[in-house]
Design a protein around this motif. Sequence first.
Motif, PDB file in Angstrom:
ATOM      1  N   GLY A  54       0.571  -1.425  -0.016  1.00  0.00           N
ATOM      2  CA  GLY A  54       0.113   0.088  -0.014  1.00  0.00           C
ATOM      3  C   GLY A  54       0.907   1.220  -0.047  1.00  0.00           C
ATOM      4  O   GLY A  54       0.350   2.344   0.026  1.00  0.00           O
ATOM      5  N   ARG A  55       2.217   1.033  -0.359  1.00  0.00           N
ATOM      6  CA  ARG A  55       3.130   2.087  -0.148  1.00  0.00           C
ATOM      7  C   ARG A  55       3.807   2.597  -1.568  1.00  0.00           C
ATOM      8  O   ARG A  55       4.627   3.240  -1.354  1.00  0.00           O
ATOM      9  N   ASP A  56       3.156   2.218  -2.535  1.00  0.00           N
ATOM     10  CA  ASP A  56       3.790   2.146  -4.120  1.00  0.00           C
ATOM     11  C   ASP A  56       3.428   3.487  -4.444  1.00  0.00           C
ATOM     12  O   ASP A  56       2.155   3.888  -4.751  1.00  0.00           O
ATOM     13  N   GLU A  57       4.252   4.556  -4.618  1.00  0.00           N
ATOM     14  CA  GLU A  57       4.124   5.968  -5.112  1.00  0.00           C
ATOM     15  C   GLU A  57       3.394   5.916  -6.496  1.00  0.00           C
ATOM     16  O   GLU A  57       2.934   7.015  -6.971  1.00  0.00           O
ATOM     17  N   ARG A  58       3.718   4.751  -7.298  1.00  0.00           N
ATOM     18  CA  ARG A  58       3.010   4.648  -8.570  1.00  0.00           C
ATOM     19  C   ARG A  58       1.817   4.533  -8.610  1.00  0.00           C
ATOM     20  O   ARG A  58       1.029   4.475  -9.804  1.00  0.00           O
TER      21      ARG A  58
ATOM     22  N   ASN B  30       0.482  10.142  -2.258  1.00  0.00           N
ATOM     23  CA  ASN B  30       0.977  10.210  -0.923  1.00  0.00           C
ATOM     24  C   ASN B  30       1.102   8.951  -0.144  1.00  0.00           C
ATOM     25  O   ASN B  30       0.338   8.622   1.044  1.00  0.00           O
ATOM     26  N   PRO B  31       1.830   8.015  -0.621  1.00  0.00           N
ATOM     27  CA  PRO B  31       1.611   6.656  -0.047  1.00  0.00           C
ATOM     28  C   PRO B  31       1.956   6.458   1.631  1.00  0.00           C
ATOM     29  O   PRO B  31       1.638   5.457   2.089  1.00  0.00           O
ATOM     30  N   GLU B  32       2.646   7.326   2.068  1.00  0.00           N
ATOM     31  CA  GLU B  32       3.121   7.290   3.547  1.00  0.00           C
ATOM     32  C   GLU B  32       2.166   7.956   4.463  1.00  0.00           C
ATOM     33  O   GLU B  32       2.482   8.050   5.462  1.00  0.00           O
TER      34      GLU B  32
END
Length: 102
Positions: free
Chosen positions: A20-24, A28-30
Amino acid sequence: MHNQLIREGDSVYFFLGSAGRDERVFENPEKFDINRTGKQHIGFGGGYHACIAAAFARVEIAEILKEVIQRFSHITPLYNLERPEWTPNPTFHGIVTMPIKY
């Protein structure tokens, strides 16, 4: 994966903490955003590996959070919500400590 060649014998590591933290994929994944729409998290798996208790778990956490909010309506974080200290563990992504005042 992402145009990377994986050869026979190569090691591939899957880090739950990066889910769930893939910037693609995520803007704002973080950032924790309870109203995030679009792609679903994979916390309960999927397909043949979907958690059979996922619906129960969702209802249970909703009830727990409602009770916490009712009982502790004046919760104040004692840490910086915008810049919490994250664990250095790549497998389990989380905040090191979340002290509060109530």
